[in-house]
Write a protein that holds these residues in place. Sequence first.
Motif, PDB file in Angstrom:
ATOM      1  N   SER A 292       0.818  -1.213   0.000  1.00  0.00           N
ATOM      2  CA  SER A 292       0.000   0.000   0.000  1.00  0.00           C
ATOM      3  C   SER A 292       0.854   1.267   0.000  1.00  0.00           C
ATOM      4  CB  SER A 292      -0.947   0.014   1.207  1.00  0.00           C
ATOM      5  OG  SER A 292      -1.957   0.980   1.050  1.00  0.00           O
ATOM      6  N   GLY A 293       1.847   1.283  -0.881  1.00  0.00           N
ATOM      7  CA  GLY A 293       2.690   2.470  -1.014  1.00  0.00           C
ATOM      8  C   GLY A 293       3.509   2.790   0.219  1.00  0.00           C
ATOM      9  N   GLY A 294       3.822   1.770   1.032  1.00  0.00           N
ATOM     10  CA  GLY A 294       4.643   1.973   2.220  1.00  0.00           C
ATOM     11  C   GLY A 294       3.859   2.105   3.508  1.00  0.00           C
TER      12      GLY A 294
ATOM     13  N   ASN B 217       4.571  -4.352   7.999  1.00  0.00           N
ATOM     14  CA  ASN B 217       4.919  -5.716   8.397  1.00  0.00           C
ATOM     15  C   ASN B 217       4.967  -6.585   7.142  1.00  0.00           C
ATOM     16  OD1 ASN B 217       4.728  -8.510   9.346  1.00  0.00           O
ATOM     17  ND2 ASN B 217       4.332  -7.621  11.357  1.00  0.00           N
ATOM     18  N   SER B 218       6.159  -6.804   6.632  1.00  0.00           N
ATOM     19  CA  SER B 218       6.310  -7.533   5.370  1.00  0.00           C
ATOM     20  C   SER B 218       5.846  -8.976   5.481  1.00  0.00           C
ATOM     21  CB  SER B 218       7.767  -7.488   4.903  1.00  0.00           C
ATOM     22  OG  SER B 218       8.627  -8.047   5.884  1.00  0.00           O
TER      23      SER B 218
ATOM     24  N   ALA C 138       0.086  12.417   4.361  1.00  0.00           N
ATOM     25  CA  ALA C 138       1.132  12.759   5.321  1.00  0.00           C
ATOM     26  C   ALA C 138       0.805  12.249   6.722  1.00  0.00           C
ATOM     27  CB  ALA C 138       1.348  14.273   5.346  1.00  0.00           C
ATOM     28  N   SER C 139      -0.470  12.341   7.119  1.00  0.00           N
ATOM     29  CA  SER C 139      -0.859  11.887   8.456  1.00  0.00           C
ATOM     30  C   SER C 139      -0.518  10.419   8.663  1.00  0.00           C
ATOM     31  CB  SER C 139      -2.363  12.096   8.667  1.00  0.00           C
ATOM     32  OG  SER C 139      -2.672  13.466   8.726  1.00  0.00           O
TER      33      SER C 139
ATOM     34  N   ARG D  94       3.455   5.878  10.286  1.00  0.00           N
ATOM     35  CA  ARG D  94       3.817   4.548   9.807  1.00  0.00           C
ATOM     36  C   ARG D  94       5.177   4.494   9.120  1.00  0.00           C
ATOM     37  NH1 ARG D  94       0.172   0.573   9.155  1.00  0.00           N
ATOM     38  NH2 ARG D  94      -1.732   0.896  10.325  1.00  0.00           N
ATOM     39  N   ALA D  95       5.786   5.620   8.861  1.00  0.00           N
ATOM     40  CA  ALA D  95       7.092   5.651   8.199  1.00  0.00           C
ATOM     41  C   ALA D  95       8.023   6.512   9.053  1.00  0.00           C
ATOM     42  CB  ALA D  95       6.951   6.230   6.791  1.00  0.00           C
ATOM     43  N   PRO D  96       9.322   6.462   8.783  1.00  0.00           N
ATOM     44  CA  PRO D  96      10.236   7.340   9.521  1.00  0.00           C
ATOM     45  C   PRO D  96       9.802   8.798   9.407  1.00  0.00           C
ATOM     46  CG  PRO D  96      11.474   5.723   8.266  1.00  0.00           C
ATOM     47  CD  PRO D  96      10.043   5.584   7.836  1.00  0.00           C
TER      48      PRO D  96
END
Length: 285
Positions: free
Chosen positions: A126-128, A132-133, A212-213, A218-220
């Motif tokens: 889902s685009g990052g 959890n891979s 962005a939210s 969910r990302a760095p």
Amino acid sequence: MRDRVLIASKTMAKNANDLKKDLETSLKTLRTDYIDVYQLHNPGFCPKPGDESGLYDALLTAREEGKIRFLGFTNHRIAIAEEMVSSGLYDVLQFPFNYLSTEREIRLVQTCAEKKIGFVAMKSLSGGLLTNSAAACAYLTGFENVIPIWGIQREKELDEFLSFIANPPILDKTLQQVIDTDRKELSGDFCRGCGYCKPCPSGIEIDTCARASLLLRRAPTNIILSENGQASMQKIPDCIECGQCKERCPYGLDIPELLKKNYLDFQSILNETNKTETRNVWTKF
């Protein structure tokens, strides 16, 4: 080696002549005499024999010439993907699919299996947003006809997904809990980051700013809170609400409204981050 690998390529051509040119470019660039799966990339309709575009007829000609083996089709619009599947004209569909997918999208995958149509799952993470891979892999391996595109960016990520080939993750209670939590947090309307809303006349990087939210959680965070990230977000107030992005969005999102919500949330998080950094500085003294 050539007979041991499958090569796929695609074209955004709108007519037969441009398709032929793109195909020749791919053959030359890839240094091969044929491409296994050649895909029409995200057309706004389902090309068929004899239509004005000539795209489907050009695919048939290329296959007769031995330049391609299978006819492929990519899309983000489920209605068009469903028409493609029901047409019986194509061999492979590439469409967004992961454990956030709806029941309608799951039925699409199942219909492809019934009709012996290959299914390539883009946006498998889902685009990052899915982090959890193992959970993502365990879910998709439950569909025998699905081949995922993981969107690998780093060598360690490649090593991780290669390890899943030899030792596939099992969808146990722990991974199911991850999936259930993500489905709860990511339910409703959210930007998938496909980028088809662009270009923006105001220069807004919509596919980043409109989610962005979620990325902040969910990302760095340094990706969004960096100097470049902040500069991108500060363009949101320049939105003229022309509606072009809304018209282009394959998911029917109200993008101008989504941008506003993400901007307010971003400002709140940025202000809190700045306060924390200031407190930390004073603590040192």
